[in-house]
Design a protein around this motif. Sequence first.
Motif, PDB file in Angstrom:
ATOM      1  N   LYS A 171     -49.954   2.937-101.969  1.00 62.96           N
ATOM      2  CA  LYS A 171     -50.816   3.676-102.886  1.00 62.96           C
ATOM      3  C   LYS A 171     -51.643   4.697-102.119  1.00 62.96           C
ATOM      4  O   LYS A 171     -52.054   4.451-100.984  1.00 62.96           O
ATOM      5  N   VAL A 172     -51.898   5.834-102.746  1.00 64.37           N
ATOM      6  CA  VAL A 172     -52.740   6.851-102.113  1.00 64.37           C
ATOM      7  C   VAL A 172     -54.129   6.278-101.886  1.00 64.37           C
ATOM      8  O   VAL A 172     -54.756   5.753-102.810  1.00 64.37           O
ATOM      9  N   SER A 173     -54.590   6.348-100.653  1.00 64.87           N
ATOM     10  CA  SER A 173     -55.908   5.806-100.298  1.00 64.87           C
ATOM     11  C   SER A 173     -56.379   6.555 -99.069  1.00 64.87           C
ATOM     12  O   SER A 173     -56.112   6.158 -97.937  1.00 64.87           O
ATOM     13  N   ALA A 227     -59.409   1.830 -97.344  1.00 61.48           N
ATOM     14  CA  ALA A 227     -58.674   0.996 -98.293  1.00 61.48           C
ATOM     15  C   ALA A 227     -59.239  -0.410 -98.276  1.00 61.48           C
ATOM     16  O   ALA A 227     -59.901  -0.839 -97.328  1.00 61.48           O
ATOM     17  N   ARG A 228     -58.956  -1.150 -99.363  1.00 56.02           N
ATOM     18  CA  ARG A 228     -59.384  -2.540 -99.468  1.00 56.02           C
ATOM     19  C   ARG A 228     -58.177  -3.418 -99.739  1.00 56.02           C
ATOM     20  O   ARG A 228     -57.332  -3.090-100.571  1.00 56.02           O
ATOM     21  N   TYR A 278     -61.656  -4.606 -95.579  1.00 52.78           N
ATOM     22  CA  TYR A 278     -61.750  -3.153 -95.672  1.00 52.78           C
ATOM     23  C   TYR A 278     -61.198  -2.540 -94.393  1.00 52.78           C
ATOM     24  O   TYR A 278     -61.487  -3.018 -93.289  1.00 52.78           O
ATOM     25  N   ASP A 286     -62.300  -9.952 -99.349  1.00 52.22           N
ATOM     26  CA  ASP A 286     -61.881  -8.559 -99.199  1.00 52.22           C
ATOM     27  C   ASP A 286     -61.880  -8.122 -97.742  1.00 52.22           C
ATOM     28  O   ASP A 286     -62.817  -8.413 -96.992  1.00 52.22           O
ATOM     29  N   THR A 329     -52.161   6.379 -97.082  1.00 54.28           N
ATOM     30  CA  THR A 329     -51.742   5.420 -98.094  1.00 54.28           C
ATOM     31  C   THR A 329     -52.009   4.005 -97.598  1.00 54.28           C
ATOM     32  O   THR A 329     -52.065   3.751 -96.391  1.00 54.28           O
ATOM     33  N   ALA A 330     -52.157   3.072 -98.536  1.00 59.52           N
ATOM     34  CA  ALA A 330     -52.319   1.649 -98.229  1.00 59.52           C
ATOM     35  C   ALA A 330     -51.522   0.870 -99.261  1.00 59.52           C
ATOM     36  O   ALA A 330     -51.728   1.043-100.469  1.00 59.52           O
ATOM     37  N   MET A 388     -50.212   0.346 -93.895  1.00 59.42           N
ATOM     38  CA  MET A 388     -50.720   1.695 -94.087  1.00 59.42           C
ATOM     39  C   MET A 388     -49.627   2.733 -93.852  1.00 59.42           C
ATOM     40  O   MET A 388     -48.640   2.469 -93.177  1.00 59.42           O
TER      41      MET A 388
END
Length: 278
Positions: free
Chosen positions: A196-198, A202-203, A185, A183, A192-193, A164
């Motif tokens: 990527k912007v999250s 996030a998953r 969570y 998955d 970000t995660a 992260m």
Amino acid sequence: AANYIAKWNGSSWTALGSGLNSTVWALAVTGSNVYAGGYFTTAGGSAANYIAKWNGSSWSALGPGMGSGYGSDGTVWALAVTGSDLYAGGRFTTAGGSTASRIAKWNGSSWSALGSGMDDEVRALAMSGSDVYAGGRFTAAGGSAANYIAKWNGSSWSALGSGMGGGYVHYPYVTALAVSGSDLYAGGLIGTAGGKVSAFLARAIVYPPILAIERDGDGGYFIRFSGVPGSAYRLQRAPGVTGPWSASGPQTAPASGLVEFWDLFPPSGQAFYRTVQP
């Protein structure tokens, strides 16, 4: 009075003995045992440093509990349980009087460290099979870089990709984790995660799907895929994508998650395979 902890039976609240002397931050249940972690130092009127067990009628300490941390603060922020093993994460740097940096395991009678642990607080825990996922304020797990989230496989720590980041958040950290199938969570003060912007949630796909088909040399096929450790699966086969589907007996995925089915007598024409959970 219900001091910092209580039970709802569907119609009313009841206290768990005389409760704790300060805040409870985490709970975990297995069988009739309820484990509580937090900022408290007594449970049921007796010493219990930041963690305790309620067996349905009384409180007991888990050995000497936690300690050190910032000053002498051994706060427990997160708990996760499987079978007789209880995992605790928090601010502490000792568990049972021995070094355990922010995470430790109780096996029913004693505490042990998970490698060299983390360099800062663990705020959340989740389990999948034999894997333990930890999230928090840390940037290293087991002495290697792991940005706010990491996995313990029973013997070592590993990062989850680039982990992260803050983005527009100045002091990122993970406060919540949950696993569903393949998955994971994660929620918290994150921007970000995996680069990527999250924003705040996030998953992660923690068991990437793998499907392989290999001839056995006698006209049959080995079908291998990755599942969730401890989960049961059946292999289904059909002559076309719309069925009809025939099913094998169930198999339980081992700790590695890798499952192998053997189709000894496949049809002479085309065949389609899929896996399902019973």
